[in-house]
Scaffold this motif. Sequence first.
Motif, mmCIF file in Angstrom:
data_model
loop_
_atom_site.group_PDB
_atom_site.id
_atom_site.type_symbol
_atom_site.label_atom_id
_atom_site.label_comp_id
_atom_site.label_asym_id
_atom_site.label_seq_id
_atom_site.Cartn_x
_atom_site.Cartn_y
_atom_site.Cartn_z
ATOM 1 N N UNK A 80 0.835 -1.207 0.000
ATOM 2 C CA UNK A 80 0.000 0.000 0.000
ATOM 3 C C UNK A 80 0.866 1.252 0.000
ATOM 4 N N UNK A 81 1.925 1.241 0.811
ATOM 5 C CA UNK A 81 2.819 2.388 0.877
ATOM 6 C C UNK A 81 3.559 2.616 -0.426
ATOM 7 N N UNK A 82 4.041 1.529 -1.027
ATOM 8 C CA UNK A 82 4.777 1.641 -2.290
ATOM 9 C C UNK A 82 3.883 2.185 -3.404
ATOM 10 N N UNK A 83 2.642 1.708 -3.448
ATOM 11 C CA UNK A 83 1.695 2.170 -4.464
ATOM 12 C C UNK A 83 1.387 3.652 -4.271
ATOM 13 N N UNK A 84 1.181 4.046 -3.024
ATOM 14 C CA UNK A 84 0.878 5.454 -2.733
ATOM 15 C C UNK A 84 2.032 6.369 -3.116
ATOM 16 N N UNK A 85 3.236 5.985 -2.786
ATOM 17 C CA UNK A 85 4.404 6.803 -3.114
ATOM 18 C C UNK A 85 4.544 6.960 -4.628
ATOM 19 N N UNK A 86 4.350 5.865 -5.348
ATOM 20 C CA UNK A 86 4.456 5.917 -6.805
ATOM 21 C C UNK A 86 3.381 6.815 -7.398
ATOM 22 N N UNK A 87 2.151 6.702 -6.875
ATOM 23 C CA UNK A 87 1.045 7.513 -7.388
ATOM 24 C C UNK A 87 1.259 8.997 -7.140
ATOM 25 N N UNK A 88 1.917 9.319 -6.025
ATOM 26 C CA UNK A 88 2.182 10.717 -5.677
ATOM 27 C C UNK A 88 3.491 11.225 -6.271
#
Length: 212
Positions: free
Chosen positions: A158-166
Amino acid sequence: MDTAKKVASELLEIKAVFLNPADPFTWASGIKSPIYCDNRLILTSPKARKVVEEAIAKTVKEKFPEAEVLMGTSTAGIAHAAIAAWLLDMPMGYVRGGNKDHGRQNRIEGRLEPGQKVVVIEDLISTAGSCIEVVEALREAGADVLGVVSIFTYGMKKGLVRLAAADVTNYSLSNFDTLCQVAVEQKYISPLEELKLKKFMSNPSDESWMQA
């Protein structure tokens, strides 16, 4: 010993990261967790503090050589940003969780000029929500946020996906997998307990890891 292992070893030694698969902790969300992280303890250990702060400064210098300002996350990242900034002879500030309700009602404390190149200093990244909020506040203020340097990351999907999206680049000094490896090597946990930890991390809401 490489930096990730060295930092993991220090975190385990001072119990800034505590592993207890037999008697899990309960997170605020209600999830039963075999791992607990409190990187504030780094500040009370001169040996660990030296290793961590020098590693933060080295990472900023190597990964973000054009950085002009360090900004700590409130509250746990503030002291680490201040010490690293002192080592690098750089200005620093920090970002509050929300605007002050008095005075100038600042959210960003310290001088920040539009267009300045900023690196955020964070102590821990799990789902990355609070870290991204800080980055967005800095961007709204006109900063050019180069990325984040964090002390430890769980590496949660979840954290990795969020960082990539931002569009946020993060470099962590150490991580969950390295921590588990060092913990087994130094006999903090058994190989079986390592398997339980990894099963937990693959899906924290699934408590079947406790029967593994």
